[in-house]
Write an enzyme that holds these catalytic residues in place. Structure first.
Site, mmCIF file in Angstrom:
data_model
loop_
_atom_site.group_PDB
_atom_site.id
_atom_site.type_symbol
_atom_site.label_atom_id
_atom_site.label_comp_id
_atom_site.label_asym_id
_atom_site.label_seq_id
_atom_site.Cartn_x
_atom_site.Cartn_y
_atom_site.Cartn_z
ATOM 1 N N TYR A 102 -33.588 0.653 43.297
ATOM 2 C CA TYR A 102 -33.632 1.867 44.115
ATOM 3 C C TYR A 102 -33.846 3.093 43.238
ATOM 4 C CZ TYR A 102 -32.042 5.701 47.106
ATOM 5 O OH TYR A 102 -31.963 6.875 47.804
ATOM 6 N N GLY A 141 -40.073 8.674 58.821
ATOM 7 C CA GLY A 141 -38.687 8.278 59.068
ATOM 8 C C GLY A 141 -37.902 9.327 59.825
ATOM 9 N N ALA A 142 -38.450 9.774 60.957
ATOM 10 C CA ALA A 142 -37.846 10.902 61.677
ATOM 11 C C ALA A 142 -37.092 10.502 62.932
ATOM 12 C CB ALA A 142 -38.920 11.929 62.038
ATOM 13 N N ASN A 143 -36.819 9.209 63.117
ATOM 14 C CA ASN A 143 -36.112 8.827 64.348
ATOM 15 C C ASN A 143 -34.609 8.722 64.159
ATOM 16 O OD1 ASN A 143 -35.812 6.378 63.013
ATOM 17 N ND2 ASN A 143 -37.442 5.354 64.179
ATOM 18 N N GLY A 192 -31.069 10.013 61.225
ATOM 19 C CA GLY A 192 -30.621 10.623 59.986
ATOM 20 C C GLY A 192 -31.177 12.010 59.721
#
Length: 317
Positions: free
Chosen positions: A185, A28-30, A32
């Site tokens: 969550y 999830g590095a694209n 935030g």
């Protein structure tokens, strides 16, 4: 509890020297905090491999990073959807074929507050399946490469682990009844933490000291997490919060995961690292408060066994 290990300003990237020759794999590095972590690591000369779901967003992120750091910046992308076990296995296989060393695997990607109950292609509640089961298999498949590199596993958790049931609902982990966006969550983030702490125990019992496992959280950071998967009401509440001092920038939110991936002075693994200011939402980065329900041994062991059964992936430790 005030942590003073890194002084009154806490840990910041100013402590980093060159990271040339080191490789960091980030989920999830694209966008935030994950994107900001990639920026910091690339800025210190490291190589970054992104594991993201969207090829289009990844291409845009890489373009932005190479514009900032030059065409020689070592940043690449492998497509992976954490919600699909088959996708995780394919991506892990590609990593093993193309990435000879992993100094840290940063488990950063997550979805949050999904308004209505959804299932992954494998039949898991979406937040549990993505946040926990996806990373469980990924870490297991890449573990030997991380160990050979004397590397680290960094699990990015959430203060949400203190909400909800504060345990794992083994009789209905997929929330077929009483689904709630926040409770589901919270269970998924607690599961991630329990995985990390149980992994610590299993490595110690096996005498395998080549991998360090750290758990952190970003505090309250202005990222796209809520806007990506939360309900309209949650998005509005979050937008209002971002206008207050109780929310910090995405870059500040990335500090804990970068610290856990790189800081040599960090030695205590049974801990939760993150902001140490107001309610531990914001403030200087260091060791925060870790509540005991996150490492309930009976629950951790049962979750590990259940995770191996559900994913079909057995760790060889």
């Amino acid at each position: 509890m005030k942590d003073t290990q890194f002084g009154p300003k806490g840990w910041t990237p100013d402590r980093l020297g060159t990271l040339a020759g080191k490789t960091y794999v980030i989920t999830g590095a694209n966008a935030g905090a994950g994107f900001q972590a990639a920026r910091i690591l690339l800025g210190k000369g490291a190589k970054v491999v992104m594991l993201n779901r969207s090829a289009e967003k990844s291409a845009a992120a890489i373009q932005e990073l190479t514009q900032e750091f030059g065409p020689d910046a070592e940043v690449s992308f492998i497509r992976m959807d954490l919600a699909e076990q088959a996708s995780v296995r394919r991506a892990a296989g590609e990593v093993l074929q193309t990435v000879p060393r992993i100094d840290a695997l940063i488990c950063n990607a997550a979805i949050a507050q999904v308004p209505t109950r959804k299932l992954t292609p494998d039949g898991f509640e979406s937040q549990l399946g993505t946040n926990h089961y996806g990373h469980f298999t990924l870490c297991g498949m890449l573990f030997d490469r991380i160990e050979a590199s004397q590397g680290r596993i960094v699990v990015v958790a959430s203060l949400g682990y203190n909400m909800g049931l504060k345990t794992i609902r083994f009789d209905d982990m997929n929330w077929e009844t009483d689904y709630g966006p926040n409770t589901a969550y919270s269970q998924s983030k607690l599961a991630q933490m329990m995985f990390a702490y149980e992994l610590q125990d299993r490595l110690a019992a096996a005498g395998r000291t080549g991998v360090e496992v750290f758990v952190c959280h970003p505090g309250s950071s202005a990222t796209s997490l809520i806007s990506t998967s939360g309900s309209r009401t949650m998005r509005l509440i979050w937008w209002l919060m971002t206008k207050t001092p109780m929310v910090q920038t995405a870059e500040q939110g990335s500090y804990p995961e970068v610290m856990c991936a790189t800081e040599e002075a960090l030695t205590e693994q049974r801990a939760l690292y993150g902001p140490t200011g107001t309610r531990e939402f914001v403030g200087p980065v260091g060791k925060g408060t870790l509540n005991a329900h996150a490492y309930d041994k009976q629950v951790m062991t049962r979750l590990w066994e259940r995770s191996e059964k559900d994913t079909g992936f057995t760790w060889a430790l």
